[in-house]
Design an enzyme around this catalytic site. Structure first.
Site, mmCIF file in Angstrom:
data_model
loop_
_atom_site.group_PDB
_atom_site.id
_atom_site.type_symbol
_atom_site.label_atom_id
_atom_site.label_comp_id
_atom_site.label_asym_id
_atom_site.label_seq_id
_atom_site.Cartn_x
_atom_site.Cartn_y
_atom_site.Cartn_z
ATOM 1 N N ASP A 94 9.508 -3.654 -7.741
ATOM 2 C CA ASP A 94 8.592 -4.777 -7.958
ATOM 3 C C ASP A 94 8.540 -5.141 -9.444
ATOM 4 O OD1 ASP A 94 7.081 -2.650 -8.879
ATOM 5 O OD2 ASP A 94 5.281 -3.134 -7.733
ATOM 6 N N SER A 95 9.265 -4.368 -10.277
ATOM 7 C CA SER A 95 9.457 -4.761 -11.679
ATOM 8 C C SER A 95 10.166 -6.109 -11.755
ATOM 9 C CB SER A 95 10.260 -3.693 -12.427
ATOM 10 O OG SER A 95 11.404 -3.321 -11.690
ATOM 11 N N ASP A 151 10.694 -1.832 -2.703
ATOM 12 C CA ASP A 151 9.427 -1.450 -3.320
ATOM 13 C C ASP A 151 8.296 -2.262 -2.684
ATOM 14 O OD1 ASP A 151 7.876 -0.077 -5.104
ATOM 15 O OD2 ASP A 151 8.642 -1.077 -6.901
ATOM 16 N N LYS A 202 9.473 2.235 -0.985
ATOM 17 C CA LYS A 202 8.720 3.035 -1.956
ATOM 18 C C LYS A 202 7.265 2.570 -1.934
ATOM 19 C CE LYS A 202 9.054 2.471 -6.624
ATOM 20 N NZ LYS A 202 7.664 2.090 -6.977
ATOM 21 N N GLU A 220 3.540 3.185 -3.990
ATOM 22 C CA GLU A 220 2.855 3.774 -5.145
ATOM 23 C C GLU A 220 1.545 4.429 -4.723
ATOM 24 O OE1 GLU A 220 2.160 1.185 -8.469
ATOM 25 O OE2 GLU A 220 4.237 0.495 -8.527
ATOM 26 N N GLU A 257 6.547 9.045 -12.593
ATOM 27 C CA GLU A 257 6.650 8.110 -13.720
ATOM 28 C C GLU A 257 5.690 8.495 -14.840
ATOM 29 O OE1 GLU A 257 6.516 3.924 -12.773
ATOM 30 O OE2 GLU A 257 6.481 3.358 -14.889
#
Ligand code: KIV
Length: 276
Positions: free
Chosen positions: A44-45, A83, A113, A115, A182
């Site tokens: 999602d970056s 993501d 993924k 978070e 991270e």
């Protein structure tokens, strides 16, 4: 050509380091895979490095699926992880399963993924039980940057280190196939890596994790706006691209481009007939 499987990724734990990188389109996916990257994260970056937002929060499922499909078309061997964007899973297991499923069904991904740690463990478990492999992501979780007080290293004090420990345990229990750490101190990442039975992937988590992941634009020097301490940049593509485009601009302005070798010809007879 068969893609690398999740059991193959898991078999690397404690053996050969796993190499992961983000990708957002056909070009980044193809070049990364040809260079030997084994896991491509459609991160999602993309919200920041492709779409120009200030943080990752605004990106939508629909936008993520466009990037995921492009990465799937650009690669043949890598495991592709989609993501889950902000608010695509936090609202509950039903929506999480639905959106995670879209990454597999429409996006060409093999896993997703998510978070978060303890607080999303139930949701992660539901997604895993639906048959969708999940890569956990703990430590600095950018979708929660505001709640965490900014983009800060996590796990430096005892309370925060214990929280990370609990997060890792909760996610292993929930069934994640691997764990992304991270911005975590190297020694803590090492302890977590030794403790969990699944591979860990580090970004800003030191050298002891089972693999490493970075953002494509950081690795090739395409993102000059901000460079975190944990990034190693292997090329300066932004300046190289600027140099190339400046040369193009100059050549057009000076009528040096296109030259005869870049132009098509017509036979002199046809040209003569045209004037008649
Ligand atoms: O979206 C992203 O790029 C990430 C990084 C941790 C690799 O999640």
């Amino acid at each position: 050509m068969a893609r690398i499987t999740i059991p193959e990724i898991q078999a690397r734990k404690g053996q050969e380091p796993i190499v992961a990188l983000t990708a957002y389109d056909v070009v980044s996916a193809k070049l990364a895979e040809e260079a030997g990257v084994e896991l491509l994260l459609v991160g999602d970056s993309a919200a920041m490095v492709v779409l120009g937002h200030e943080d990752t929060l605004p990106i939508t499922m629909e936008e993520m699926l466009v990037f995921a499909r492009a990465v799937a078309r650009g690669s043949e061997k890598a495991l592709i992880v989609g993501d889950m964007p902000f608010l695509s899973y936090q609202t509950g297991p039903g929506e999480a399963i639905f959106n995670a499923g879209r990454f597999l069904k429409e996006g060409g991904c093999q896993a997703v993924k998510i978070e978060g740690g303890e607080e999303v463990a139930q949701i992660v478990e539901a997604v895993v039980k639906a048959g969708i492999p999940v890569l956990g992501h703990i430590g600095l979780t950018p979708q929660r940057a505001s709640a965490l007080g900014g983009y800060k290293v996590q796990g430096r004090d005892l309370e925060s280190a214990r929280k990370l420990w609990r997060d890792a345990e909760a996610l292993v229990e929930a069934g994640v196939f691997a764990l992304l750490l991270e911005c975590v101190p190297a020694e803590l990442a090492q302890k977590i890596t030794q403790k969990v039975p699944i591979p860990t992937l580090g970004i800003g988590a030191g050298p002891h994790t089972d693999g490493q992941i970075l953002v494509f634009h950081d690795v090739v020097g395409l993102w000059p706006r901000f460079r975190p301490k944990f990034v190693r940049t292997y090329a300066q593509l932004a300046s190289e691209i600027r140099r190339a485009v400046e040369a193009y601009v100059r050549d057009v302005k000076e009528r040096d481009f296109p030259g005869p070798e870049e132009s098509f010809k017509i036979s002199p007879e046809v040209l003569k007939d045209l004037d008649r």
